[in-house]
Enzyme design. Structure first.
Site, short mmCIF file in Angstrom:
data_model
loop_
_atom_site.label_atom_id
_atom_site.label_comp_id
_atom_site.label_asym_id
_atom_site.label_seq_id
_atom_site.Cartn_x
_atom_site.Cartn_y
_atom_site.Cartn_z
N GLU A 1 0.88 -1.58 0.11
CA GLU A 1 -0.24 -0.09 -0.06
C GLU A 1 0.89 1.42 -0.07
OE1 GLU A 1 -3.32 1.00 -0.53
OE2 GLU A 1 -2.60 2.40 -0.76
N ASP B 1 -7.00 0.88 -8.51
CA ASP B 1 -7.52 2.92 -8.83
C ASP B 1 -7.78 3.23 -10.48
OD1 ASP B 1 -7.52 3.53 -6.34
OD2 ASP B 1 -5.30 4.26 -6.88
N LYS C 1 -10.35 8.94 -16.40
CA LYS C 1 -10.25 9.89 -17.38
C LYS C 1 -9.08 9.11 -18.27
CE LYS C 1 -11.46 13.99 -14.33
NZ LYS C 1 -10.88 15.33 -14.21
N THR D 1 -13.12 -7.14 0.02
CA THR D 1 -12.08 -5.87 0.76
C THR D 1 -13.66 -4.66 0.99
OG1 THR D 1 -12.32 -4.96 -0.86
CG2 THR D 1 -10.93 -6.80 -1.14
N PHE E 1 -13.51 -1.18 -0.14
CA PHE E 1 -14.85 -1.40 -1.29
C PHE E 1 -15.57 -1.69 -1.57
CE2 PHE E 1 -12.14 3.01 -3.29
CZ PHE E 1 -11.61 3.07 -2.17
N GLU E 2 -15.00 -2.79 -1.29
CA GLU E 2 -16.27 -4.32 -2.09
C GLU E 2 -17.73 -3.48 -1.60
OE1 GLU E 2 -16.44 -8.51 -3.39
OE2 GLU E 2 -16.85 -8.42 -1.40
C1 LIG Z 1 -9.72 1.70 -4.60
S1 LIG Z 1 -8.76 1.26 -3.37
C2 LIG Z 1 -9.04 -0.44 -2.77
C3 LIG Z 1 -8.66 -0.84 -1.84
C4 LIG Z 1 -8.94 -2.35 -1.27
N1 LIG Z 1 -8.57 -3.21 -2.57
C5 LIG Z 1 -9.97 -2.78 -1.24
O1 LIG Z 1 -10.52 -3.42 -2.15
O2 LIG Z 1 -11.00 -2.59 -0.41
C6 LIG Z 1 -6.92 1.20 -4.26
C7 LIG Z 1 -6.28 1.10 -3.23
O3 LIG Z 1 -4.74 0.69 -3.95
C8 LIG Z 1 -3.64 1.95 -3.07
N2 LIG Z 1 -2.52 1.93 -4.86
C9 LIG Z 1 -2.93 2.14 -5.93
N3 LIG Z 1 -1.76 2.13 -6.73
C10 LIG Z 1 -1.24 1.34 -6.06
C11 LIG Z 1 0.35 1.15 -6.09
N4 LIG Z 1 0.87 1.42 -7.03
N5 LIG Z 1 1.57 0.57 -5.24
C12 LIG Z 1 0.51 0.35 -3.96
N6 LIG Z 1 -0.95 0.99 -3.98
C13 LIG Z 1 -1.64 1.68 -4.12
C14 LIG Z 1 -4.49 2.66 -3.20
O4 LIG Z 1 -3.30 3.66 -2.48
C15 LIG Z 1 -5.89 2.89 -2.40
O5 LIG Z 1 -5.82 1.95 -1.55
#
Ligand SMILES: C[S@@+](CC[C@H](N)C(=O)[O-])C[C@H]1O[C@@H](n2cnc3c(N)ncnc32)[C@H](O)[C@@H]1O
Length: 202
Positions: free
Chosen positions: A58, A108, A112, A181, A183-184
């Site tokens: 993370e 993520d 865009k 998770t 987010f889910e």
């Molecule tokens: C949309 S959230 C989903 C979090 C979790 N997987 C969930 O489903 O609840 C995306 C997470 O990935 C992390 N993240 C995005 N790109 C990353 C990267 N390159 N390396 C580490 N973490 C990353 C973000 O900080 C965020 O906490």
């Protein structure tokens, strides 16, 4: 309580090549969750499978600290949380074949057009990801973003080492139809659809 110093890993203290097994005092198989956020998935899995080791990656300091603190409060000895860029870790630092599973849930989506190059799941990343999986290892991906899912399907189907398998698999993270998770759970309440794929490394 397991020490936060043990669970929260400063990647700078490890070598250029990152041997994840050096983070644990056993040789149990290692599962990696990319973008573990608040760590809900890891917490449930690590509790259910003490015979496996789990590493969450993370890069957001707030979530990294939250997740590590959570694992520490539950006294889990089989989880580590790394604060680093998962793309760099997978592409340049992990040893070949070091993982028995890779979990990517709600990466993520960068919706865009001009930001889409920031998406994690691209051909170069997937080539490297496949090499970090041991033979028979599982790769599971879930998103709520239909257009990113199309990209994910294209990128994964270009890798002959990835054999499609059912996503639902209680042994490897699903509870009924959910991976649970943070987010889910949030998106489920909003009634969003989920798109998911799983593979076995051949
Ligand atoms: C949309 S959230 C989903 C979090 C979790 N997987 C969930 O489903 O609840 C995306 C997470 O990935 C992390 N993240 C995005 N790109 C990353 C990267 N390159 N390396 C580490 N973490 C990353 C973000 O900080 C965020 O906490």
């Amino acid at each position: 309580m397991t020490g936060l110093d043990t669970i929260a890993v400063d990647l700078g203290s490890l070598g250029e090549q990152t041997d994840l097994s050096s983070l644990f005092d056993n040789d149990h198989p290692i599962e990696l969750e990319i973008g573990c956020g608040k760590g809900g998935f890891l917490l449930r899995q690590a509790q259910a499978h003490p015979e496996r080791n789990y590493v969450g990656v993370e890069w957001a300091n707030k979530y990294y600290k939250f997740a590590a603190d959570r694992m520490s409060r539950w006294s889990l000895t089989n989880v580590r949380i790394l604060r680093t860029d998962a793309k760099n870790l997978v592409m340049h630092r992990l040893l070949p074949g070091c993982l028995s599973a890779m979990h990517i849930y709600h990466p993520d989506p960068w919706p865009k057009k001009r930001h889409q190059k920031k998406r994690l799941i691209q051909p170069d990343f997937m080539t490297a990801a496949v090499h970090t999986l041991s033979m028979g290892a599982r790769l599971a991906i879930q998103t709520d973003h239909a257009e990113y899912f199309e990209q994910i399907k294209t990128v994964t189907s270009a890798r002959p080492e990835l054999e499609p398998i059912p996503f639902e698999d209680a042994e490897h993270g699903t509870v009924g139809e959910a991976v649970e998770t943070n987010f889910e759970i949030k998106y489920q309440r909003e009634g969003r659809s989920f798109y998911r794929l799983a593979f076995r490394r051949r």
